[in-house]
Design a protein around this motif. Structure first.
Motif, PDB file in Angstrom:
ATOM      1  N   ILE A  67       1.285  -1.081  -0.286  1.00 15.26           N
ATOM      2  CA  ILE A  67      -0.170  -0.272  -0.251  1.00 15.26           C
ATOM      3  C   ILE A  67       1.133   1.142  -0.057  1.00 15.26           C
ATOM      4  N   SER A  68       0.575   2.467  -1.004  1.00 12.61           N
ATOM      5  CA  SER A  68       1.019   2.995  -1.245  1.00 12.61           C
ATOM      6  C   SER A  68       1.530   4.432   0.605  1.00 12.61           C
ATOM      7  N   GLY A  69       2.529   4.589   1.060  1.00 12.88           N
ATOM      8  CA  GLY A  69       3.018   5.703   1.947  1.00 12.88           C
ATOM      9  C   GLY A  69       2.381   3.698   3.541  1.00 12.88           C
ATOM     10  N   GLU A  70       2.546   2.858   3.052  1.00 14.29           N
ATOM     11  CA  GLU A  70       2.479   1.847   4.184  1.00 14.29           C
ATOM     12  C   GLU A  70       3.880   2.610   5.729  1.00 14.29           C
ATOM     13  N   THR A  71       4.096   2.241   6.097  1.00 15.85           N
ATOM     14  CA  THR A  71       4.537   2.210   7.302  1.00 15.85           C
ATOM     15  C   THR A  71       5.494   1.142   7.648  1.00 15.85           C
ATOM     16  N   SER A  72       6.343   1.139   8.651  1.00 11.67           N
ATOM     17  CA  SER A  72       6.230  -0.089   9.637  1.00 11.67           C
ATOM     18  C   SER A  72       5.363  -0.718  10.256  1.00 11.67           C
ATOM     19  N   LEU A  73       4.867   0.629  10.800  1.00 18.24           N
ATOM     20  CA  LEU A  73       3.928   0.393  12.546  1.00 18.24           C
ATOM     21  C   LEU A  73       2.322  -0.959  11.548  1.00 18.24           C
ATOM     22  N   SER A  74       2.125   0.347  10.229  1.00 20.09           N
ATOM     23  CA  SER A  74       0.918   0.074   9.413  1.00 20.09           C
ATOM     24  C   SER A  74       1.311  -1.538   9.840  1.00 20.09           C
ATOM     25  N   GLY A 103      11.628  10.403   9.219  1.00 21.11           N
ATOM     26  CA  GLY A 103      12.541  10.984  10.554  1.00 21.11           C
ATOM     27  C   GLY A 103      12.149  10.286  11.045  1.00 21.11           C
ATOM     28  N   LEU A 104      10.896   9.574  11.437  1.00 22.03           N
ATOM     29  CA  LEU A 104      10.988   8.373  12.511  1.00 22.03           C
ATOM     30  C   LEU A 104      11.855   7.898  13.006  1.00 22.03           C
ATOM     31  N   PRO A 105      11.879   7.481  14.457  1.00 26.60           N
ATOM     32  CA  PRO A 105      13.092   7.722  15.325  1.00 26.60           C
ATOM     33  C   PRO A 105      13.718   5.308  15.227  1.00 26.60           C
ATOM     34  N   LEU A 106      14.734   5.348  14.635  1.00 21.77           N
ATOM     35  CA  LEU A 106      14.929   4.178  13.435  1.00 21.77           C
ATOM     36  C   LEU A 106      15.103   2.970  14.973  1.00 21.77           C
ATOM     37  N   ALA A 107      14.765   2.942  16.285  1.00 19.00           N
ATOM     38  CA  ALA A 107      14.661   2.292  17.061  1.00 19.00           C
ATOM     39  C   ALA A 107      13.336   1.363  16.749  1.00 19.00           C
ATOM     40  N   GLN A 108      12.659   2.528  16.842  1.00 18.49           N
ATOM     41  CA  GLN A 108      10.464   1.978  16.737  1.00 18.49           C
ATOM     42  C   GLN A 108      11.149   0.785  15.038  1.00 18.49           C
ATOM     43  N   LEU A 109      11.657   1.657  14.297  1.00 13.50           N
ATOM     44  CA  LEU A 109      11.062   0.880  12.597  1.00 13.50           C
ATOM     45  C   LEU A 109      12.286  -0.184  13.171  1.00 13.50           C
ATOM     46  N   ARG A 110      12.837  -0.368  13.933  1.00 16.06           N
ATOM     47  CA  ARG A 110      13.776  -2.163  14.141  1.00 16.06           C
ATOM     48  C   ARG A 110      12.942  -2.835  15.202  1.00 16.06           C
ATOM     49  N   ASP A 111      12.087  -1.995  15.620  1.00 17.29           N
ATOM     50  CA  ASP A 111      11.541  -3.307  16.547  1.00 17.29           C
ATOM     51  C   ASP A 111      10.286  -3.892  15.668  1.00 17.29           C
ATOM     52  N   ASN A 112       9.788  -3.175  15.033  1.00 15.82           N
ATOM     53  CA  ASN A 112       8.220  -3.389  13.538  1.00 15.82           C
ATOM     54  C   ASN A 112       9.050  -4.389  12.696  1.00 15.82           C
ATOM     55  N   VAL A 114      11.983  -6.199  13.247  1.00 19.26           N
ATOM     56  CA  VAL A 114      11.674  -7.494  14.110  1.00 19.26           C
ATOM     57  C   VAL A 114      10.735  -7.817  15.006  1.00 19.26           C
ATOM     58  N   ALA A 115       9.410  -7.708  14.725  1.00 19.46           N
ATOM     59  CA  ALA A 115       8.529  -8.238  15.261  1.00 19.46           C
ATOM     60  C   ALA A 115       7.798  -9.431  13.910  1.00 19.46           C
ATOM     61  N   MET A 116       7.272  -8.285  12.572  1.00 14.55           N
ATOM     62  CA  MET A 116       7.228  -8.628  11.581  1.00 14.55           C
ATOM     63  C   MET A 116       8.070  -9.831  10.412  1.00 14.55           C
ATOM     64  N   VAL A 117       8.784 -10.003  11.649  1.00 11.57           N
ATOM     65  CA  VAL A 117      10.039 -10.527  10.809  1.00 11.57           C
ATOM     66  C   VAL A 117      10.037 -12.461  11.636  1.00 11.57           C
ATOM     67  N   SER A 118       9.991 -11.894  12.920  1.00 11.25           N
ATOM     68  CA  SER A 118       9.172 -12.893  13.765  1.00 11.25           C
ATOM     69  C   SER A 118       7.617 -13.821  13.893  1.00 11.25           C
ATOM     70  N   ALA A 119       7.040 -13.050  13.258  1.00 12.29           N
ATOM     71  CA  ALA A 119       5.585 -13.139  12.996  1.00 12.29           C
ATOM     72  C   ALA A 119       5.437 -14.281  11.908  1.00 12.29           C
ATOM     73  N   ALA A 120       6.920 -13.983  10.493  1.00 10.68           N
ATOM     74  CA  ALA A 120       6.174 -14.415   9.508  1.00 10.68           C
ATOM     75  C   ALA A 120       7.386 -16.192   9.717  1.00 10.68           C
TER      76      ALA A 120
END
Length: 205
Positions: A67-74, A103-112, A114-120
């Motif tokens: 989806i265009s505009g998708e972030t790691s959180l969504s 410019g979102l926090p890199l720690a937030q991106l990493r957490d997201n 990690v969660a996606m990789v772990s879920a898969a």
């Protein structure tokens, strides 16, 4: 004779079951870079990949959940339902560009991520991470930090990695749209070539 006929019946049923078996599937979870931004859908690298996968023997199916505009959180929030619905054998995660551009926090991106990789991986799917580079005006610290997230995560979680999705494309004006962020239709085959080089080994198990 009866045993022979039974054997033929079993072989016939087995062959029919193989033909009826659902195609193996690849799930692509990404942003506008995977959603054919401002070009025809059939010109995007994901559709080109779908065509290639469909010609394999046996064929692979592709689900493009980008989806265009998708972030790691969504993407993180959407992934569990996608995994449950499609049960993909391979999950391609192309997210992080919009986090970086905002410019979102890199720690937030990493957490997201990690969660996606772990879920898969919890569903026994193989995972491919597609990394991205930011424009130089974001500064070396932020750009290097973003780059390191993908590299470190790939090593820690033992997943496939393409460090830069637009390698060989981003610095070619003829292959990029006027926004300087998205490939033109002419650049999409090169994007597919980048992805295919690291995806093919995952398809082979």
């Amino acid at each position: 004779m009866r045993r022979f006929l039974c054997l033929l019946l079993l072989l016939f049923v087995g062959a029919a079951a193989v033909q009826a078996a659902p195609a193996r599937s690849v799930l692509v979870l990404g942003d506008s870079l995977s959603a054919a931004h401002n070009i025809a859908t059939e010109q995007g690298w994901v559709h080109l990949l779908e065509v290639r996968l469909g010609k394999m023997v046996p064929p692979w199916a592709l689900v493009n959940a980008s989806i265009s505009g998708e972030t790691s959180l969504s993407g993180r929030n959407r992934l569990p339902a996608l995994l449950a619905t499609y049960r993909p054998a391979v999950v391609v995660i192309e997210l992080g560009a919009n986090d970086g551009l905002q410019g979102l926090p890199l720690a937030q991106l990493r957490d997201n991520l990690v969660a996606m990789v772990s879920a898969a991986q919890a569903t026994h799917a193989r995972v491919l991470l597609l990394g991205i580079e930011l424009p130089v005006n974001y500064g070396p610290q932020y750009r290097d930090g973003l780059r390191a997230i993908y590299a470190d995560l790939a090593k820690q979680k033992h997943v496939g990695l393409l460090p830069f999705l637009l390698d060989g494309v981003a610095l070619q004006p003829a292959l990029m749209q006027d926004d300087g962020l998205h490939p033109t239709a002419a650049g999409e085959p090169r994007v597919l070539a980048n992805v295919w080089a690291v995806l093919q080994p995952l398809l082979n198990g």
